[in-house]
Enzyme design. Sequence first.
Site, PDB file in Angstrom:
ATOM      1  N   GLU A   9      -9.528  11.485   4.534  1.00  0.00           N
ATOM      2  CA  GLU A   9      -8.190  11.665   3.962  1.00  0.00           C
ATOM      3  C   GLU A   9      -8.341  11.693   2.442  1.00  0.00           C
ATOM      4  O   GLU A   9      -8.996  10.808   1.873  1.00  0.00           O
ATOM      5  CB  GLU A   9      -7.273  10.506   4.376  1.00  0.00           C
ATOM      6  CG  GLU A   9      -5.869  10.627   3.809  1.00  0.00           C
ATOM      7  CD  GLU A   9      -5.010   9.394   4.062  1.00  0.00           C
ATOM      8  OE1 GLU A   9      -3.817   9.429   3.715  1.00  0.00           O
ATOM      9  OE2 GLU A   9      -5.539   8.392   4.587  1.00  0.00           O
ATOM     10  N   ARG A  26     -18.416   0.537  12.471  1.00  0.00           N
ATOM     11  CA  ARG A  26     -17.985   0.654  11.079  1.00  0.00           C
ATOM     12  C   ARG A  26     -18.966  -0.121  10.204  1.00  0.00           C
ATOM     13  O   ARG A  26     -19.454  -1.183  10.584  1.00  0.00           O
ATOM     14  CB  ARG A  26     -16.579   0.073  10.935  1.00  0.00           C
ATOM     15  CG  ARG A  26     -16.041   0.050   9.503  1.00  0.00           C
ATOM     16  CD  ARG A  26     -14.723  -0.700   9.466  1.00  0.00           C
ATOM     17  NE  ARG A  26     -14.342  -1.011   8.094  1.00  0.00           N
ATOM     18  CZ  ARG A  26     -13.298  -0.479   7.468  1.00  0.00           C
ATOM     19  NH1 ARG A  26     -12.551   0.404   8.087  1.00  0.00           N
ATOM     20  NH2 ARG A  26     -12.995  -0.822   6.233  1.00  0.00           N
ATOM     21  N   LYS A  70      -8.960   1.634   1.309  1.00  0.00           N
ATOM     22  CA  LYS A  70      -8.575   2.419   0.134  1.00  0.00           C
ATOM     23  C   LYS A  70      -7.307   1.869  -0.508  1.00  0.00           C
ATOM     24  O   LYS A  70      -7.135   1.958  -1.729  1.00  0.00           O
ATOM     25  CB  LYS A  70      -8.402   3.888   0.520  1.00  0.00           C
ATOM     26  CG  LYS A  70      -9.735   4.602   0.689  1.00  0.00           C
ATOM     27  CD  LYS A  70      -9.582   6.097   0.823  1.00  0.00           C
ATOM     28  CE  LYS A  70      -9.162   6.498   2.205  1.00  0.00           C
ATOM     29  NZ  LYS A  70      -9.225   7.951   2.428  1.00  0.00           N
TER      30      LYS A  70
END
Length: 728
Positions: free
Chosen positions: A227, A447, A457
Amino acid sequence: MKEAGLKLLSFPPDSPPLSIISAAKIAGIVLPIQTSSSVSSPTLSFSNGLKLHGNYVILRYIGRLAPIPNFYGDNAFHAAQIDEWLEYAPTISCGSEFENACGYMEVYLEKRTFFVSHYFSIADIAIWSGLAGTGQRWESIRKSNKYPNLVRWYNSISAEYSNPLMEVTTLYVGKKGLGKPVAAKLKEVKNVTGDSSDKAKAGSRSSSEIDLPDAEMGKLRLRFAPEPSGFLHIGHAKAALLNQYFAQRYHGEVILRFDDTNPTKESNEFVENLIKDVETLGIKYQKITYTSDYFSKLMALAEKLIKEGKAYVDDTPREQMQKERMDGIESKCRSNSIEENLKLWKEMIAGSERGLQCCLRGKLDMQDPNKSLRDPVYYRCNPVPHHRIGSKYKIYPTYDFACPFVDAEEGITHALRSSEYHDRNAQYHRIQEDMGMRKVHIYEFSRLNMVYTLLSKRKLLWFVQNGKVDGWDDPRFPTVQGIVRRGLKIEALIQFILEQGASKNLNLMEWDKLWTLNKKIIDPVCPRHTAVIEERRLLLTLTNGPDKPFVRIIPRHKKYDGAGEKSTTYTKRIWLDYADAECISVDEEVTLMDWGNAIVKEIIKDQDGNITQLVGVLHLEGSVKTTKLKLTWLAETNELVNLSLVEFDYLITKKKLEEGEDFLDALNPCTKKEIAAIGDSNMRNLKQGEILQLERKGYYRCDVPFTRPSKPVVLFAIPDGRQQSVMK
C-alpha cells in the site's frame, strides 16, 4: 551456425555447480535452473535438443558465450592456462588436499592479481567457487592470516562481483559447504488451499524438491502488493524477496502492484519511494500495476453482487457494526430489498450526505466462527481526492474486496501472504467464489518481527509527523532506506531473510544477527581511517620525533588492495584520545599504530588531576608484540578534518510490545548521540554512502561528505552485532 537458445541447466540436488551459476550471473546470461535426481552431473540443454555435460565443459561454453572480454582467454596460450586451472580446481574440495592446494595458490598469487594473465577469467571463478563451496572450512581460513595472498585475491573477487556471488552462496552454500539449495528450507511453506496432495508440477523434479504445490515451471505468476502509505520496511522486504525467490526458482514472474484503495493515507511520494526501495532490493518485476486501474470493474462487480443478493448497503454506525460482528448479530439492513440497496448504493457513489452514512457489506455468514466471514465491508465512502485519479470517485473498495478480484484478474497463480492474514484466507476464497473468479492459491510465511522495533506504518508515521525522526529514511527507522542509510548492505538483508525461508513459525528476530552478517560483508573490503575524539584530546610530544613532518603512502586496508591507498603524516607532536592517555603509565612502552613503538616518559596533569600533555620518545626498534596498548593517533597538522560521529539507539525501550500496549508508553527518550571528532586528511575524499572503519572505534557510513573545513563530515555508526560503542 546459429547459436541455439539455452533451455535449462539441471544438476543433482546435492551438487550445485557454483562455478557455472556464478559465471552465468556475472556475465548476465539468463540460465534457467532445475535440480534433478535423474542426472549425475551438470547438464545444459538447448532449445534444439542438444546437450552439454560436465561442470567445466559447460563453464568453458559460458566463458566463450559471455560478453566479457578475455573471459576464456585472449589467445590460445591463455586459454590453455585457464584449462590447467579448471583441471586443478577440483583438488580444492578434496579434504586431504585442501591445505596443500591453499599453500600452492598462496605462493602462486604472491605477485598476481588474477590466476591467468592480467584479467578476470573463468579460472578465477572456478577457484573462487571451489573455495566458497567448502563453507566454514574456508571461512575459518579467511579469518586467520595463514594465506594472505589467497585471501586478498578471494576478497577482491567477492567485492567486485558482490551481488551475484552473494546471491549464489546464499542459495547454495551452508556452513558445511555445498549441499541442497537454501530452497530446501523454504519447503516449510504452508499450503492453505486445503489441498494436501502433492500436485506440484515443476519440470522433472521429485516432489521432495517442490517448494510451492501446484506451481508449474514457467507458469508461476506472483505479485508484491504494498500500500503506498509509507516507505518499504524490513517486513515488506521479506515478502518482496520471497516473491522474487520463488519466481526465479520456477522461472515465473512478479508483478509490482500498488494497493491504492485508501486516498486518505496514500501519495505519489510513497509510490516513487516504494519503486526505489523495490529496485534497491534487486527485485525484478515484470510490470507495475495499480488496484485503482480496476476501480470501474470493481464497482460494476459490487453492483452485480447487490443485484444477486450477495451484498447489501448498511448505515449502522461503525462502532456498533464492529460489536455486532463480534457478537454474531445481523444488521437491521441485512434484509433490505435489492431495490433499496441499489438506491443507497447510488447515494454512496454520489458521495451525498445520505451516502456518506453508508458502507457496502458482503452477505456471507454472520454465525461463522471465523469472524472475518461475518459480512465484511466491501466499499466505504471517502471524499478525499485520490493521488492518481483525483476526485473521480467518492467510494473506494476495501483491501478485502479488491485483492481477491485483482489477484484473479491479473492471472496471479500464488498469493504469498504473511500468517497474520491466516483467519482471512477463508474470506479471500469465499469472496472469489461469490465473484465467480478463478481461485488463487494462498501460501503463508511468518511475519518478520524485530526486537525493539515498530513495523506498523501508522506508528512510524507518528514519529515522522511529531518530529521524533528526520523522515522515512531516518537511520533509526526499520525502512529499507533507513537501514541502508545506517550502513546495511542489501546482500546482508537478502541473506538474513532467505535463511529464515518461508517458515510459518512466528519469531522475534534480533538485529544483532543481521548486523553480524553485515560485518562479514563490509570488514574484508572497507577502508581503514583514524579519528580522535575532540573532547579533551591531548598531545603527545615525541622529543626525538621528526623535526620536519614527512608523509608515507600506506594501504587503506592491509589485506585488500582494492581499497586503495592513503597518505599518513608523521610529526613530532601527535594527537591522542583522552581515554587512551588515561590508560598509560610513566615509562610504559606503547605502540603507535602504523608507525612503531614509543616510551611515555612524562604525564603532565593540572591541579585537578586531569592529564594535559604527554611527553615521550620514539622507540621504533621495540617489538609491537610486547606492548599492551596499541594506540591510534593523528599528526598535529592543519589538514585534519572535522567529524561528527553519530550513534543511534532503538526508538522504543521494550523488546516486544504486548497486545493492546501503547507504544507511546515505551518511547526511548534518547535515540541519537553526536560526538565531535577530528579525522585524518584522507577523509576529505570520502563519498556519500561510503563505508569505512575508524580504527579501534568501529564501522561507519559517510552520510555527509566533506564540503568545507567549517562543516564537519557526518559519519553514522554501523552496529557490528556485538560491539558496545566506545563513545557511550
